[in-house]
Design an enzyme around this catalytic site. Structure first.
Site, PDB file in Angstrom:
ATOM      1  N   TYR A  93       0.867  -1.185   0.000  1.00  0.00           N
ATOM      2  CA  TYR A  93       0.000   0.000   0.000  1.00  0.00           C
ATOM      3  C   TYR A  93       0.895   1.222   0.000  1.00  0.00           C
ATOM      4  O   TYR A  93       1.852   1.310   0.777  1.00  0.00           O
ATOM      5  CB  TYR A  93      -0.918   0.022   1.226  1.00  0.00           C
ATOM      6  CG  TYR A  93      -1.808   1.255   1.267  1.00  0.00           C
ATOM      7  CD1 TYR A  93      -2.848   1.406   0.343  1.00  0.00           C
ATOM      8  CD2 TYR A  93      -1.606   2.269   2.201  1.00  0.00           C
ATOM      9  CE1 TYR A  93      -3.671   2.530   0.365  1.00  0.00           C
ATOM     10  CE2 TYR A  93      -2.424   3.391   2.227  1.00  0.00           C
ATOM     11  CZ  TYR A  93      -3.450   3.521   1.319  1.00  0.00           C
ATOM     12  OH  TYR A  93      -4.251   4.644   1.339  1.00  0.00           O
ATOM     13  N   ASP A 124       9.493   2.792  -0.057  1.00  0.00           N
ATOM     14  CA  ASP A 124       8.405   3.409   0.699  1.00  0.00           C
ATOM     15  C   ASP A 124       8.565   3.018   2.160  1.00  0.00           C
ATOM     16  O   ASP A 124       8.177   1.923   2.582  1.00  0.00           O
ATOM     17  CB  ASP A 124       7.050   2.978   0.137  1.00  0.00           C
ATOM     18  CG  ASP A 124       5.887   3.668   0.849  1.00  0.00           C
ATOM     19  OD1 ASP A 124       6.147   4.384   1.846  1.00  0.00           O
ATOM     20  OD2 ASP A 124       4.734   3.498   0.415  1.00  0.00           O
ATOM     21  N   LYS A 140       4.082   9.005   8.807  1.00  0.00           N
ATOM     22  CA  LYS A 140       3.737   8.434  10.111  1.00  0.00           C
ATOM     23  C   LYS A 140       4.693   8.908  11.230  1.00  0.00           C
ATOM     24  O   LYS A 140       4.531  10.016  11.699  1.00  0.00           O
ATOM     25  CB  LYS A 140       3.620   6.910   9.996  1.00  0.00           C
ATOM     26  CG  LYS A 140       2.453   6.576   9.014  1.00  0.00           C
ATOM     27  CD  LYS A 140       2.028   5.145   8.943  1.00  0.00           C
ATOM     28  CE  LYS A 140       0.756   5.041   8.104  1.00  0.00           C
ATOM     29  NZ  LYS A 140       0.864   4.309   6.858  1.00  0.00           N
TER      30      LYS A 140
END
Ligand SMILES: *Cc1c(COP(=O)(O)O)cnc(C)c1O
Length: 436
Positions: free
Chosen positions: A148, A243, A271
């Site tokens: 994702y 990522d 995050k």
């Protein structure tokens, strides 16, 4: 404990929210659709715990999907954000906080030689893909099934059938033409990736990959897999985008792709680096990042990018990430893993697999090892839902969806996990009651 969650107030708020917010939420997984029932509404959080609007306490094993590495409302981060707010909420002009956070990130993660702040992980990956296309003059990108990378059009793609087939849209509203530029690899399968490169090599701008997959549960790379990803990409003139929106500053102070053998040209973060505030980062090799405006022809901008409160949150977070924090994350992560294994064994629950990397745990009601999306999807969702709800009723807040990562924060102490043992036991026993 042992009460039916959510309580009366959460239920009432859920009904009210649904009249104005789509599905009552601002991000679909929060709705509890995949585990059933109604979401818990939170009033506040402190350290390892969350407190809901009905006054119930939960051990937090979601941590805002990994952002809250130090637990909820760490006093030093809250104070830094507050001080920044008093100086002005936003300027839309440079402030010293941006390069101060940038310098800290680069010192810990030197592969980001030059970087840009945005406001989410989605934006970071979307922008990195644009840079890769701009810098190679190619259009295709490779992602892996189960990875994702945010919700930008080209990355909401799922595998079509057969190696040659281009991806299919994974959401309504995503044009086939856009995902037609996306190829979907198989995680931990370098031979399949080699085939993709053989067929499309000269058109591929970049491969985007999570160095430890954290969006199909937790799936670590097999030895040698990441090295073959970057060597294949580079042999064909494509760039590699690591990522690290989840892994960056969670698994160590910096990025993990280097030590796992992945040579990246571009890196994305999010995050943890925002300290609980909205931050995304993309950066990488200087020559590649110099493609971005105002230095180069790749356009990317943001009214609230490098937001002073978010930068202050990020600086305060990074300044607290000591070796001791990572030792705690490893110790408590291992303790939770052991507890899950032990209780599953005692409950004679099978199949059951826990895969852990540091403070990231993947809990699968499926046989292991889980190596890719098909093996992750064997996890029994009905069993997960029962596990989730029984644990929730006993005061442990787990991810409300089967294939999400369970996150341990550095605020967790051995006594917290001891206290949560009854919830783990109840959850796994409830899961066993569901037919496999
Ligand atoms: C969460 C996540 C994103 C998207 O970040 P948002 O801030 O939710 O837009 C991108 N990549 C990975 C690996 C993620 O886990």
């Amino acid at each position: 404990m042992n009460r039916a969650s959510p309580g009366r107030r959460s239920r009432a708020l859920g009904r009210r929210a649904a009249r104005v917010l789509v599905g009552g939420v601002d991000s679909p997984v929060r709705s509890f659709r995949s585990v059933g029932g109604a979401p818990v509404f939170f009033a506040r959080g402190r350290g390892a715990y969350l407190f809901d609007v009905d006054g119930r306490r939960y051990l937090d094993l979601v941590g805002s999907w990994g952002a809250n590495l130090l637990g909820n409302a760490p006093p030093g981060i809250v104070a830094a954000v507050r001080r920044a707010a008093l100086r002005g909420l936003t300027f839309g002009a440079p402030t010293p906080l941006e390069h101060e956070l940038g310098e800290r990130i680069r010192r810990a993660a030197p592969s980001l030689e030059l970087l840009r702040f945005v406001s989410s992980g989605t934006e970071a990956v979307m922008s990195a893909v644009r840079v890769a296309r701009g810098s190679t003059g190619r259009t295709k990108i490779v992602k892996f099934a189960g990875g994702y990378h945010g919700h930008s059009d080209g990355l909401l793609a799922r595998a079509g059938s057969g190696v040659a087939t281009h991806a299919l849209p994974d959401s309504a509203g995503v044009p086939r033409a856009i995902v037609g530029e996306t190829l979907v690899g198989r995680y931990n399968d370098p031979d399949h990736l080699a085939q993709l490169f053989e067929r499309h090599g000269s058109a591929i701008a970049a491969v985007v990959i999570e160095p430890v997959a954290g969006n199909m549960g937790v799936v670590p790379p097999r030895p040698g897999f990441l090295a073959s990803v970057s060597s294949l990409a580079h042999r064909h003139g494509a760039l590699v985008i690591a990522d690290e929106v989840i892994t960056g500053f969670r698994l160590r102070r910096g990025t993990v792709h280097e030590s796992l053998g992945l040579a990246a040209d571009l890196v994305t973060l999010g995050k943890v680096v925002g300290g609980g505030m909205p931050v995304g980062v993309y950066g990488g090799r200087r020559a590649v990042m110099e493609m971005v405006a105002p230095l180069g022809p790749v356009y990317q901008a943001g009214t609230l990018s490098g937001h002073p409160l978010a930068m202050a949150g990020g600086i305060a977070m990074l300044d607290r990430l000591t070796d001791r924090v990572y030792a705690t994350l490893e110790r408590e992560g291992a303790a939770l893993e052991e507890r899950l294994r032990l209780e599953a064994e005692q409950a004679r629950l099978s199949p059951f697999t826990v895969q852990r990397v540091g403070s990231m745990l993947g809990v699968f009601f499926a046989p292991g090892p889980v190596l890719d999306l098909p093996s992750a999807e064997r996890s029994n969702r009905a069993r997960y839902a029962r596990f989730f709800h029984a644990a929730l009723d006993e005061g442990v807040y787990l991810p409300p969806s089967a294939l999400e990562t369970t996150f341990v924060s550095a605020a967790v102490r051995p006594s917290d996990l001891e206290r949560a043992a009854a919830a783990v036991k109840a959850g796994l026993r409830a899961a066993r009651a569901v037919r496999p």
